[in-house]
Design an enzyme around this catalytic site. Structure first.
Site, short mmCIF file in Angstrom:
data_model
loop_
_atom_site.label_atom_id
_atom_site.label_comp_id
_atom_site.label_asym_id
_atom_site.label_seq_id
_atom_site.Cartn_x
_atom_site.Cartn_y
_atom_site.Cartn_z
N CYS A 410 -8.42 1.34 -1.56
CA CYS A 410 -7.00 1.49 -1.21
C CYS A 410 -6.64 2.93 -0.83
O CYS A 410 -5.88 3.16 0.13
CB CYS A 410 -6.11 1.01 -2.35
SG CYS A 410 -6.47 1.73 -3.96
N ASP A 534 1.55 -1.32 1.68
CA ASP A 534 0.56 -1.68 0.67
C ASP A 534 -0.83 -1.82 1.30
O ASP A 534 -1.08 -2.74 2.08
CB ASP A 534 0.96 -3.00 0.01
CG ASP A 534 0.10 -3.33 -1.20
OD1 ASP A 534 -0.81 -2.52 -1.51
OD2 ASP A 534 0.33 -4.37 -1.83
N HIS A 536 -3.41 -2.85 -0.14
CA HIS A 536 -4.15 -3.90 -0.83
C HIS A 536 -4.07 -5.24 -0.11
O HIS A 536 -4.70 -6.21 -0.54
CB HIS A 536 -3.63 -4.05 -2.27
CG HIS A 536 -3.71 -2.80 -3.07
ND1 HIS A 536 -2.66 -1.88 -3.11
CD2 HIS A 536 -4.70 -2.29 -3.85
CE1 HIS A 536 -3.01 -0.88 -3.90
NE2 HIS A 536 -4.24 -1.09 -4.36
#
Length: 544
Positions: A410, A534, A536
């Site tokens: 990440c 994000d 992820h």
């Protein structure tokens, strides 16, 4: 009857920010008894008259502006400009008085006299709701003797080949345009009607504003008219001249823009597209001849000309530039700074580097990465000051590039998103680093052992700082926070960052990392909301 006068808000903003007396030209489009002023250029050297070739076709000289700090203006300066104004009988004279209260006053020449005119300031979205662009691309061969005179003559002959020998094809609409003849759509159609047949929007503007850009190709007519006089038939004659001969052979990739009102008749667009090719060849010729002269006449050193379209936020319209392929952005710095000054653009950040080029939708279809996925989101209800990332970035997240980094990559992805922003804003010429390049950089600077390369070990904010500094020469600032509540206490500082610098922010804690794209900070209550990108996410890119 004097025309209605509408001036782009970006033109007014640039003029009212001028601090010293100056003189320059105004450029715009004339349609339906209305002058739309969209651009300007300072007159500080002999090259100011050439700037119009870098604007979209149909944008022409409309008048002049004069900035004074004393309130005194010299109307005689209009004399030389009037002779070059061809799109209106009423050239514009814009007077700007700088001081405590900057004042802008417009006058038009009507029957050889100056008459006051009312100004309607046009916002960018209002301007482009009335106009669209046509992007015409074509390839033409350039073959000639490798000397300056023959190069110039060959380029001039290319222009002559356009007349009555070309047709244009609007790709997605399957519409063909010949001289005053339209096939594939009603002959009474307007340019705007083409947008109704397909989605042509290019939304990757710096202002998060959709622009309609129609794509067109050029076709060359190879058949002869039936009524032309038959040529006499005779046996072929072949002449052979044995001697050493050098030639310059180059395929020119033309890429021309036109700015046209949506209500303009489609059948009348043919001449505009021909003119746009003329402009392209003119600016290409300058680049080729400049390199030929710099090479001392050695044609083998002539670098291939590449065309770039830019849409600087402060400018409000397209600017087309031609750069030689072997010229680095650093070597073009002087030329780019000069263009900033000429267009009254700030020099605080680059806007004419290659990486600043406008991202057309068609070009980005082959790029699987999403660009600015936050565009179009609804505002929050925090009732605070909102500041977002400035410019464009690419969204990097888990499982891209056929790499399974789910659970550990990440921070790498957040770093790549940040690096894409610096590249696309023109702050660096270096592309976004790969995982291997990131790991190798950390090993090279002594932060990690050699076995770190190829591993699945995660990195944090400190490593992101090291890589940005070492690979991209970007100086970073780290804010240390002990908890989520502590992050919220940085609201004022984060708001100021987005209002001034505007880059994304990487935030890391433990093994998790995210990217902050903006904040909504309420100074009264202290409440803050974050816009988070994000890394992820593990899904695909083909989102609607």
């Amino acid at each position: 009857m004097k025309p209605t006068l509408k001036i782009s808000e970006t033109v007014i903003n640039r003029l009212t920010n001028v601090q010293e007396p100056c003189l320059g030209n105004l450029f715009g489009v004339f349609y339906n008894k209305t002058q739309y002023i969209i651009g300007l250029c300072l007159n500080f050297d002999d090259e100011h008259s050439q700037i119009v070739q870098h604007f979209p076709t149909e944008v022409e000289l409309c008048g002049i502006f004069e900035v004074s700090d004393s309130g005194k203006f010299d109307h005689t300066k209009l004399k030389d400009t009037i002779e070059n104004v061809i799109i209106t009988d009423n050239p514009l004279y814009l007077k700007v008085t700088i001081g405590a209260n900057t004042n802008v006053e417009a006058t038009l020449i009507v029957n050889n006299k100056l008459e006051m005119a009312n100004i309607e300031v046009l916002k960018e979205e209002d301007l482009y709701s009335q106009f669209l662009h046509i992007r015409l691309r074509a390839q033409l061969p350039l073959v000639c003797s490798p000397d300056e005179e023959n190069i110039e003559e060959a380029l001039h002959e290319l222009r002559q080949h356009f007349e009555d020998k070309m047709a244009f094809h609007f790709q997605k609409q399957h519409v063909f345009l010949l001289e005053n003849v339209v096939n594939g759509i009603s002959s009474d159609s307007t340019v705007g009607d083409l947008c109704k047949h397909t989605s042509s929007t290019n939304a990757f503007n710096k202002n998060n504003m959709a622009l309609d850009v129609l794509q067109a190709d050029m076709l060359k007519k190879v058949s002869q008219e039936m009524n032309t006089e038959a040529k006499k038939n005779h046996a072929p004659i072949l002449c052979v001249d044995k001697k050493k001969y050098e030639s310059l052979i180059m395929v020119l990739n033309l890429d021309a823009l036109s700015m046209i009102h949506r209500n303009f008749p489609l059948k009348n667009v043919y001449e505009i597209l021909i003119s746009s090719l003329y402009r392209n060849i003119v600016i290409i010729k300058r680049t080729i001849l400049r390199h030929f002269q710099q090479s001392g006449g050695d044609h083998s050193k002539i670098s291939y000309p590449e065309i770039f379209h830019f849409f600087p936020e402060e400018c409000g319209h397209f600017i087309t530039k031609v750069y030689a392929k072997n010229e680095s952005d650093c070597s073009l710095e002087r030329e780019r700074k000069k263009l900033h000054s000429r267009l009254l653009l700030p020099v605080t950040h680059p806007v004419f580097r290659r990486s600043n080029k406008f991202l057309f939708k068609e070009e980005n279809q082959h790029n699987t990465l999403l660009i600015n996925p936050h565009d179009g989101l609804k505002p929050t209800t925090n009732d605070g000051d909102i500041a977002l990332v400035k410019g464009i970035y690419k969204y990097y997240h888990y499982c891209q590039d056929r790499m399974d980094d789910d659970g550990w990559g990440c921070a790498y992805r957040s770093l790549q998103t940040l690096a894409s922003w610096f590249y696309l804003q023109g702050y660096t010429e270096k592309p976004v680093p790969t995982f291997k390049e990131i790991q190798k950089c950390l090993v090279d600077i002594g932060d990690k052992p050699s076995n770190f390369i190829g591993s699945k070990q995660w990195i944090g904010s400190t490593e992101v700082n090291f890589v940005l500094s070492s690979l991209l020469n970007i100086t970073c600032k780290i804010l240390y926070c002990s908890s989520g509540e502590d992050v919220a206490s940085k609201g004022s500082e984060l708001l100021n960052h987005f209002q001034t610098h505007g880059s994304p922010i990487m935030i890391g804690g433990g093994v998790l990392a995210h990217t902050i794209l903006g904040v909504d900070y309420n100074r009264q209550t202290g409440n803050i909301k974050f816009l988070i990108l994000d890394p992820h996410y593990t899904g695909g890119e083909n989102l609607q």
